[in-house]
Design a protein around this motif. Structure first.
Motif, PDB file in Angstrom:
ATOM      1  N   PRO A 140       1.592   9.923  -7.857  1.00 52.14           N
ATOM      2  CA  PRO A 140       0.872   9.586  -9.091  1.00 52.14           C
ATOM      3  C   PRO A 140      -0.501  10.254  -9.136  1.00 52.14           C
ATOM      4  O   PRO A 140      -1.052  10.435 -10.228  1.00 52.14           O
ATOM      5  N   ARG A 166       3.119   9.122  -2.465  1.00 48.01           N
ATOM      6  CA  ARG A 166       1.982   9.703  -1.733  1.00 48.01           C
ATOM      7  C   ARG A 166       2.397  11.014  -1.070  1.00 48.01           C
ATOM      8  O   ARG A 166       1.965  11.337   0.034  1.00 48.01           O
ATOM      9  N   GLY A 226       2.209   2.427  -2.660  1.00 48.70           N
ATOM     10  CA  GLY A 226       1.992   3.093  -3.939  1.00 48.70           C
ATOM     11  C   GLY A 226       2.868   2.591  -5.078  1.00 48.70           C
ATOM     12  O   GLY A 226       3.029   3.281  -6.090  1.00 48.70           O
ATOM     13  N   LYS A 227       3.416   1.378  -4.951  1.00 50.77           N
ATOM     14  CA  LYS A 227       4.280   0.843  -6.022  1.00 50.77           C
ATOM     15  C   LYS A 227       3.505   0.683  -7.321  1.00 50.77           C
ATOM     16  O   LYS A 227       3.922   1.167  -8.386  1.00 50.77           O
ATOM     17  N   ASP A 242       1.517  13.830  -1.795  1.00 50.67           N
ATOM     18  CA  ASP A 242       0.405  14.785  -1.662  1.00 50.67           C
ATOM     19  C   ASP A 242      -0.294  14.601  -0.319  1.00 50.67           C
ATOM     20  O   ASP A 242      -1.067  15.440   0.112  1.00 50.67           O
ATOM     21  N   GLY A 261      -7.606  -4.305  -4.658  1.00 50.95           N
ATOM     22  CA  GLY A 261      -6.702  -3.160  -4.687  1.00 50.95           C
ATOM     23  C   GLY A 261      -5.325  -3.505  -4.136  1.00 50.95           C
ATOM     24  O   GLY A 261      -4.656  -2.687  -3.525  1.00 50.95           O
ATOM     25  N   ASP A 285       0.795  -1.237   0.000  1.00 45.80           N
ATOM     26  CA  ASP A 285       0.000   0.000   0.000  1.00 45.80           C
ATOM     27  C   ASP A 285       0.821   1.278   0.000  1.00 45.80           C
ATOM     28  O   ASP A 285       0.287   2.342   0.259  1.00 45.80           O
TER      29      ASP A 285
END
Ligand SMILES: Nc1nc2c(ncn2[C@@H]2O[C@H](COP(=O)(O)OP(=O)(O)O)[C@@H](O)[C@H]2O)c(=O)[nH]1
Ligand SMILES: [Mg+2]
Length: 598
Positions: A146, A114, A13-14, A116, A36, A11
């Motif tokens: 992303p 991540r 973000g790969k 952001d 997910g 989780d």
């Protein structure tokens, strides 16, 4: 093409990052998309100006899926390490880093993702510190999202710089394609995929399945979804293979250039990480895409012998790692030092072996390897991953120079001893010499004899300083008596009873002949050496042609002797048989000894 694997906690973000970089979906399975979460390896790619094609192997980050992660990372030389800005360093960040460190991966980029959601500074600082202590060392770091698109161009530029530092692959190397996926395609049969780290695969090639040595044929080839006639490393490849049993291919199998690899289920290794003595006895060995249970036998502090539950195509200098699946630990990375290690049976052998392994360099040193083995086939050294030093001594055989010199001395001693033990028959058969020296090949004995001063070869035998038979004293005395008789009447060969009385058996007569003391012209018929030339000279003075009776009278002998003597002269070419009754002497007795024939 370059191949880069992802790494990092679940989780973080790969997969999202690869989606943004490539526009492709790394999560192949419906279940992955529904949950997910990456469960298995994913494969996507993009083209970056300055780097060409970059293919990514996306790995799962979940703690229960590190085995899958390893199958993807094993053959890949570079990594995109992802840490989430809002979560920082997490357990599988640590475990993945331990995997990369154990495998000795030296090339990587860090993406703090991540960004952001949180300021990336803290996560970056911690990640860089941890990574700096690993084999990756100092890595470039880019903050990305992303979702907003922040940092993506910077990451692309960093990836291009990363690919610049990668060592160039060897397209001529032997192929060892670790299978990371295998599936069936309707109408085409079995397709396997993998990261080709070295060598070239071509349509029409035969490849050997490491598991059982069977040969399969490359029927078709794709790289990045494009059909190809050949693909050279580094590349992601999909290989359509045919042949009996192709359907049994699975992850962890390896396809090999035929006859260039050894498989082994016993290896000596150097460990990095926990001390050998602290390792559990049972661990998983991960090499390439394979995972095999092993039993660990500690040798020294940092060396161990591994017994593999099934054989793998390993070479000296391969890196791999040991994992404790139950405890989510990577206790040790390792370098293979020996794929044909010696048996340890004597007491103290393990300690001696540990000292020996301690002095071995990690890059296979051909001369050192040969020093340990004494003798080795060139092809076998190559298959073990060792560069063969020097030129063969015989055929495909290489020898350590000191060992070879020692063998030469031993061969000479062995041949001399044989002659002492067998005075009547001093020549040592090559095969006996091979066995005495424990050599694996007769050609080695011949090469040694050729290189040993004072040794001579003939009729498949070896002769040293006692090339001629020596008779025991009693037999020598008997021979001397016979010689004295013959000196008086040169063609009156002794009768069978006389020879028997003197104890001159056929074996002793053969030895006397070989020693040059007597001349055997037929079964049980002996004369003095040179008597044949003398007889030819007497016969040359007869009217030509002549009969056997005329010859017998001229030579003052008996029919028992003259017939075999004439046949002996026929064989030598000194006389020529014209018909059942007549012979003549040869025109120019060039096979004879001119001096005696006069
Ligand atoms: N806000 C935000 N969410 C992200 C970012 N990257 C990934 N995510 C989300 O984080 C979750 C996990 O991402 P994923 O790529 O599956 O993580 P992986 O397990 O490392 O592959 C998903 O819900 C993503 O949408 C990012 O930069 N910003
Ligand atoms: Mg993922």
């Amino acid at each position: 093409m370059h191949v880069v694997a992802t790494a990092g906690h679940v989780d973080h973000g790969k997969s999202a990052l690869l989606r943004a970089l490539t526009g492709m979906e790394p999560d192949r399975w419906a279940e992955e998309r529904r949950r997910g979460m990456t469960l298995d390896l994913g494969f996507v790619w993009t083209r970056l100006p300055g780097a060409g094609d970059i293919a990514f192997v996306d790995v799962p980050g979940h703690e229960r899926l590190v085995g899958n992660m390893l199958a993807g990372v094993g053959p890949v030389p570079a990594v995109l390490f992802v840490v989430a800005a809002d979560q920082g360093w997490q357990p599988q960040s640590e475990e993945h880093l331990a995997v990369l460190d154990a495998l000795g991966v030296r090339h990587g980029v860090l993406a703090v993702s991540r960004c952001d959601l949180a300021d990336p500074d803290a996560a970056r600082k911690e990640a860089r510190t941890r990574i700096a202590e690993s084999s990756l060392g100092d890595v470039e770091c880019v903050a990305v999202s992303p979702v907003t698109g922040a940092g993506l161009d910077g990451l692309r530029a960093a990836l291009v710089r990363l690919t610049d530092t990668l060592p160039p692959p060897d397209p001529a190397a032997d192929v060892r394609l670790w299978v990371d996926r295998a599936f069936t395609v309707r109408g085409r049969g079995t397709v396997v995929t993998g990261t080709l780290a070295a060598g070239t695969v071509r349509v029409g090639d035969h490849v050997q399945l490491a598991r059982d040595g069977r040969l399969l044929r490359v029927r078709g080839l794709e790289s990045l979804k494009e059909a190809r006639q050949e693909a050279g490393a580094v590349a992601r490849v999909a290989v359509n293979v045919t042949g009996p049993g192709a359907g049994s291919l699975r992850r962890g199998d390896a396809l090999l250039t035929p006859d260039r690899w050894l498989t082994t289920d016993l290896v000596d290794v150097r460990l990095r990480g926990d001390a050998a003595g602290d390792l559990p006895r049972e661990l998983m060995l991960h090499a390439g895409s394979a995972a095999v249970p092993v039993t660990v036998r500690p040798l020294g502090d940092d060396s161990a012998r591994l017994r593999l539950a099934s054989a793998l195509p390993l070479r000296v200098a391969d890196t791999a790692l040991l994992r404790d699946p139950g405890r989510h630990r990577v206790p040790a990375g390792l370098t293979v030092l020996d794929v044909r290690p010696p048996r340890l049976t004597r007491r103290g052998a393990a300690a001696a072996r540990a000292r020996e392994l301690g002095s071995l360099p990690e890059v296979a040193d051909g001369a050192a390897e040969l020093r340990r083995r004494g003798l080795a086939r060139r092809a076998e050294l190559l298959a073990m991953g060792v560069r063969p030093p020097g030129d063969p001594v015989a055929g495909d055989w290489l020898a350590d120079p000191d060992h070879w010199a020692a063998l030469r001395d031993r061969l000479r001693e062995t041949v001399e001893e044989h002659a002492v033990r067998n005075p009547l028959d001093p020549g040592m058969p090559l095969e006996a010499a091979r066995q005495a020296l424990g050599l694996p090949d007769r050609s080695l004995v011949e090469a040694l004899a050729g290189a040993a001063p004072g040794l001579r070869q003939g009729d498949g035998r070896l002769y040293g300083s006692r090339a001629r038979p020596t008779l025991p004293p009693a037999a020598q005395a008997a021979v001397d008596e016979v010689r004295a008789d013959l000196a008086r009447t040169p063609f009156r060969a002794p009768e069978a009873e006389r020879l028997e009385r003197l104890g001159l058996t056929p074996k002793l007569l053969a030895a006397a002949d070989a020693a040059g003391a007597l001349l055997r012209i037929g079964e049980g018929i002996v004369l003095l050496p040179g008597a044949d030339a003398g007889a030819a000279a007497v016969l040359a003075r007869l009217g030509q042609p002549f009969t056997a009776s005329e010859a017998r009278r001229a030579l003052d002998t008996t029919r028992r002797v003259v017939i075999p003597l004439l046949e002996h002269l026929d064989r030598q070419g000194r006389t020529v048989r014209l018909d059942g009754a007549l012979r003549r002497c040869a025109e120019s007795p060039d096979t004879g000894d001119g001096r005696d024939a006069r």
